[in-house]
Design an enzyme around this catalytic site. Sequence first.
Site, short mmCIF file in Angstrom:
data_model
loop_
_atom_site.label_atom_id
_atom_site.label_comp_id
_atom_site.label_asym_id
_atom_site.label_seq_id
_atom_site.Cartn_x
_atom_site.Cartn_y
_atom_site.Cartn_z
N ASP A 183 0.92 -1.21 -0.19
CA ASP A 183 -0.11 0.09 0.02
C ASP A 183 0.88 1.36 -0.05
O ASP A 183 2.24 1.06 0.28
CB ASP A 183 -0.90 -0.22 1.22
CG ASP A 183 -2.19 0.72 1.17
OD1 ASP A 183 -2.32 1.49 0.06
OD2 ASP A 183 -2.98 0.45 1.94
N ASP A 212 -10.69 1.99 -3.57
CA ASP A 212 -11.25 1.33 -2.23
C ASP A 212 -12.59 1.52 -2.32
O ASP A 212 -13.11 0.98 -1.19
CB ASP A 212 -10.66 2.43 -1.27
CG ASP A 212 -9.27 2.30 -0.45
OD1 ASP A 212 -8.60 1.10 -1.09
OD2 ASP A 212 -8.61 2.96 0.11
#
Length: 723
Positions: free
Chosen positions: A456, A520
């Site tokens: 990430d 997301d």
Amino acid sequence: MDHLHLRYAGTSVLLAFDAGEAEIVHWGADLGGSIPSLGLLSPPIPHSAYDVPVVAGLLPQASSGWLGRPAVRGHRTDDGGVPGIAFSPALRVVSAEATLDGRGARIVQADAAAGLSVTTELALHEGGLLEIAHELTNTGGGPYQLEELAAVVPVPGDAAELLDLTGRWCRENHPQRQTIRQGTWVRSGRHGRTGHDSSLLVAAGTTGFSNRSGRVWATHFGWSGNHEQYLDSLADGRRMLGAAELLGPGEVVLGPGESYRTPVLYAAYSDRGLDGITDAFYRWFRARPHHVDTVAGRQRPVVLNTWEAVYFDHRLEPLVELATLGAELGVERFVLDDGWFRGRRDDHAGLGDWYVDESIWPSGLTPLIEKVTSLGMEFGLWVEPEMVNLDSDVAREHPDWIAGPSAVSHKDGGRLPLEWRHQHVIDLANPDAWQYVFGRLDALLSENSIAYLKWDQNRDLTEHGHAGRPSVHAQTLAYYRLLDALRAAHPGVEIESCASGGARVDLGVLEHTDRVWASDCNDALERHTIQRWTEAVLPPELVGAHVGPTHSHTTGRVHDISFRAITALFGHFGMEWDIRQATPRERETLRRAIALYKRHRALLHSGVRVNADVTEPHLALHGVVSQDGTEALFAAVALGTLAAEAPGRVGLPGLDPGLEYRVEAVLPTPADGDWQDTFAHVSPPAWLADGATASGRFLAEVGLPLPILRPEHAILLHVTAVG
Ligand code: DGJ
């Protein structure tokens, strides 16, 4: 030699050298074998203009009269007695040779007085995809400060419209479209990473170009740092699509003999609309030797990610329950997300301390990993290696490892960039910091059975400096090196590029990673558009797509399980949901969707992506057709309420007109709880109950009447050749 003609897979690139410099005089449809004398392309000289024809060079330059954005910008402060000349080079061809059996070229252009030499590599690949990269070398006596080195391709005058993509967190890759006019259109990315709003694709096309029609010239810039993409549309009618790394002041200063290499500009041409562009990118991806093996052997496993299931609440028992239920449903890879390392109870602390948190994992991750692997699943782990919280041991011990605009650390009076999600960036251009990060990840991978890293990156690299100079360029290269070093040390470990969703999705990072996290947002409605446009460039096997919670955490919408599952099926399928909360009927449909994915993933991850041109504004019909045309999966999706009472007949594109096919609805079916809901409790068309048989020509030209889909519902059709 007055020209080089690169030909491959239906595309031609014609390079002329008449003017002394290299010029792409044609990029587009294959020209065949016969090329006339290129002097005939010499343009007329307009009024109030240079007395010679202006060359739109491979490296457009003011010394040849180019009044648009030049490809090479830079200067010398000390140029060994020839002040000024490097600011406007006159690069001329030194050598030009064909490479790759005529699919490629290597061209060296130089200006000895300016002390500059540029080598350009061009190559046509599978699908006709063109790669261009330049390398500039300082052949002069003193330092040369590079401001920009751009790669460009010409776009002909009949391209009338421009489509690019933009977005934000949870809404990546949405298209915007405009008429091409005179002037320079620029998209700048100063995020220090690719950016949620970065355009994965810049496409110029003929009037009204669509999914399936029109001529289109499109580019993608393969870089994960600052960049600009532009269309330069000049008063003389010429247009250049270009891209360059956006360098900070003094970021690249080349000493004598030193070189700078551009990221690759990828360029695709299609005479059959955007789907042709997509096909070119897919063929290129799939021909790479390191492309994830989707057909034979290692197919993309079904993923269960813990983020929207438990967030930071890491406890062995519930996670084991989740893993056990996942395994029962058919999950093949269990990914433990953020929250497992020292001090990481929320997003304020811990980044940088890549040690398993003993307070919540007293026996390390082993008990969970053993459980997961004993259930027959792979184990994956979330990391965010380029980041650091000030509240971490590593930040306390090494304040000088935190990147910022000052030459000294914040502990010594330097200034830090603004915080973003309470975090900063580790300066990977610092060899000690790089080695620390590598060492920790290497140890984690060596000490635990980890098959997959979700890598990430949750903040922009703003005011990102090393030793008082901008250094996104060095950071990006150091990040790529880190990925490569870990992959070399742990072959077989797959890495996902995630950056608050899709803020680092580009072909640069995909040369070092195995899939991306597109967003997301797990809301299937939003996800439909995000995936449609992400997959305009990236094949679905590289795009993570998860079934989210019934009640979307990011939008609050509620969607039926079949709509969520159908959406996720057109990517690398997984789920990110506390499936312990799923109702028995939801679980049953999820189980069937997982089985469908397993049955069809070889097709989904190797076939041709097709998107029908549908006039109904809230209806989409898209699918994947096998390369031999014998099988396909299509989804009809209602993105909102339909304007017409019924969607009417929609053609199924991409099938073989000469074959006979059987069409069957496979999700939802009458066995699924949301069957009635999907069709607004109105009987679906008669053919849906038992399937339909018709030729590919009939299915494309006449089509089948689609059911009246409720808004935000979808139906999945399986098509197989019969007879
Ligand atoms: C942002 C990612 O995009 C999410 O999927 C999740 O991993 C969080 N970060 C964790 O902090």
